[in-house]
Design a protein around this motif. Structure first.
Motif, PDB file in Angstrom:
ATOM      1  N   VAL A 127       0.778  13.669  12.931  1.00 40.23           N
ATOM      2  CA  VAL A 127       1.142  15.068  13.131  1.00 40.23           C
ATOM      3  C   VAL A 127      -0.099  15.895  13.438  1.00 40.23           C
ATOM      4  O   VAL A 127      -0.119  16.698  14.382  1.00 40.23           O
ATOM      5  CB  VAL A 127       1.859  15.623  11.879  1.00 40.23           C
ATOM      6  N   VAL A 128      -1.150  15.699  12.658  1.00 36.96           N
ATOM      7  CA  VAL A 128      -2.397  16.434  12.865  1.00 36.96           C
ATOM      8  C   VAL A 128      -2.984  16.119  14.238  1.00 36.96           C
ATOM      9  O   VAL A 128      -3.471  17.008  14.942  1.00 36.96           O
ATOM     10  CB  VAL A 128      -3.415  16.122  11.748  1.00 36.96           C
ATOM     11  N   GLU A 129      -2.925  14.845  14.651  1.00 34.34           N
ATOM     12  CA  GLU A 129      -3.435  14.468  15.968  1.00 34.34           C
ATOM     13  C   GLU A 129      -2.700  15.229  17.066  1.00 34.34           C
ATOM     14  O   GLU A 129      -3.306  15.729  18.018  1.00 34.34           O
ATOM     15  CB  GLU A 129      -3.291  12.963  16.200  1.00 34.34           C
ATOM     16  N   GLY A 130      -1.381  15.323  16.912  1.00 32.31           N
ATOM     17  CA  GLY A 130      -0.596  16.039  17.916  1.00 32.31           C
ATOM     18  C   GLY A 130      -1.010  17.497  18.038  1.00 32.31           C
ATOM     19  O   GLY A 130      -1.157  18.024  19.148  1.00 32.31           O
ATOM     20  N   PHE A 131      -1.244  18.163  16.916  1.00 29.50           N
ATOM     21  CA  PHE A 131      -1.674  19.552  16.949  1.00 29.50           C
ATOM     22  C   PHE A 131      -3.098  19.680  17.481  1.00 29.50           C
ATOM     23  O   PHE A 131      -3.419  20.611  18.215  1.00 29.50           O
ATOM     24  CB  PHE A 131      -1.566  20.186  15.564  1.00 29.50           C
ATOM     25  N   ASN A 132      -3.969  18.752  17.111  1.00 32.44           N
ATOM     26  CA  ASN A 132      -5.351  18.800  17.583  1.00 32.44           C
ATOM     27  C   ASN A 132      -5.437  18.639  19.095  1.00 32.44           C
ATOM     28  O   ASN A 132      -6.317  19.203  19.747  1.00 32.44           O
ATOM     29  CB  ASN A 132      -6.195  17.719  16.904  1.00 32.44           C
ATOM     30  N   ILE A 133      -4.552  17.851  19.663  1.00 31.86           N
ATOM     31  CA  ILE A 133      -4.520  17.647  21.113  1.00 31.86           C
ATOM     32  C   ILE A 133      -4.141  18.939  21.838  1.00 31.86           C
ATOM     33  O   ILE A 133      -4.551  19.175  22.961  1.00 31.86           O
ATOM     34  CB  ILE A 133      -3.526  16.515  21.467  1.00 31.86           C
ATOM     35  N   GLY A 134      -3.395  19.767  21.146  1.00 27.71           N
ATOM     36  CA  GLY A 134      -2.966  21.019  21.764  1.00 27.71           C
ATOM     37  C   GLY A 134      -1.473  21.230  21.730  1.00 27.71           C
ATOM     38  O   GLY A 134      -0.949  22.137  22.385  1.00 27.71           O
ATOM     39  N   GLY A 135      -0.763  20.390  20.960  1.00 29.32           N
ATOM     40  CA  GLY A 135       0.674  20.583  20.817  1.00 29.32           C
ATOM     41  C   GLY A 135       0.975  21.853  20.043  1.00 29.32           C
ATOM     42  O   GLY A 135       0.210  22.253  19.166  1.00 29.32           O
ATOM     43  N   ASN A 136       2.082  22.481  20.368  1.00 31.92           N
ATOM     44  CA  ASN A 136       2.485  23.705  19.675  1.00 31.92           C
ATOM     45  C   ASN A 136       3.536  23.468  18.605  1.00 31.92           C
ATOM     46  O   ASN A 136       3.683  24.278  17.690  1.00 31.92           O
ATOM     47  CB  ASN A 136       3.034  24.721  20.684  1.00 31.92           C
TER      48      ASN A 136
END
Length: 225
Positions: free
Chosen positions: A90-99
């Motif tokens: 989940v954190v990786e997804g947000f760090n990539i730029g997911g909203n």
């Protein structure tokens, strides 16, 4: 009135068709792509307003696709669909730029609410080009932080988080409020992700000793300078 175009990348044909048809009944125009490569080419040709990306796809996964799109587009909203639920994913997804991040199985009503929230949010950000933050200069539209002759690019989420901290300078920025505003939810995973972004902003602002981002336990964060 033209329909809002959504790019949907989903490799399960049945699920992809269900999502597509459900969204189209809500007056969206949906571009359904079966893998990340097709999705990337479709994105470049069709200019959708929002992306809904399955994480586990053949040829190019959702995280890789999002990284490539973020390299050329800082602002398009991205929602990840996934069966993966570990905190690091989940954190990786947000760090990539997911909203936003929606775990399978999910209800179509929840997906539609999250899509509309993100679309509404992207229409709000109208602000002055240049903001002074201590000895730094913050160009919010370009997502760049300047210190003397040096410049640091900021991610989409770093920029928006810093903007809200600056707008509430010397006041406590309510944790739940900002999580809901920028992430669309204030659950455990997004709270962890926000902590990561706060740490990144502290590092990028460390050249000015007068600037502090204070953790007000149980309430939120306060930017002081």
């Amino acid at each position: 009135m033209s329909k809002t175009t959504i790019l949907l990348a989903e490799d399960e044909p049945a699920l992809g068709q269900i999502i597509k048809e459900s969204l189209e009944t809500r007056d969206f125009h949906v571009l359904l792509c079966e893998n990340g490569n097709i999705a990337f080419e479709t994105y470049k040709k069709q200019a959708p307003k929002i992306l809904v990306l399955d994480v586990m796809m053949p040829k190019k996964d959702g995280f890789t696709l999002a990284k490539e799109i973020r390299a050329i587009d800082d602002s398009i909203p991205i929602i990840f669909l996934t069966a993966k639920s570990q905190t690091r994913d989940v954190v990786e997804g947000f760090n990539i730029g997911g909203n936003d991040y929606l775990k399978k199985p999910f209800s179509m009503e929840e997906l539609i609410v999250r899509i509309n929230n993100l679309l509404n949010r992207t229409q709000v950000q109208k602000t002055a080009d240049i903001i002074k933050v201590g000895h730094y200069t913050f160009n919010f539209p370009k997502q760049i932080l300047y210190f003397e002759s040096n410049e640091q690019p900021l991610t989409h989420r770093e920029s928006h988080l810093l903007y809200h901290l600056v707008q509430n300078k010397n006041k406590v920025l309510d944790r739940s409020l900002i999580l809901n505003k920028l992430w669309g939810t204030d659950d455990f995973f997004t709270a962890r992700s926000m902590d990561v972004f706060i740490t990144k902003l502290r590092k990028k602002l460390k050249k000015d000793d007068s600037i502090q981002i204070i953790n007000v336990r149980g309430f939120g964060y306060k930017l002081v300078f």
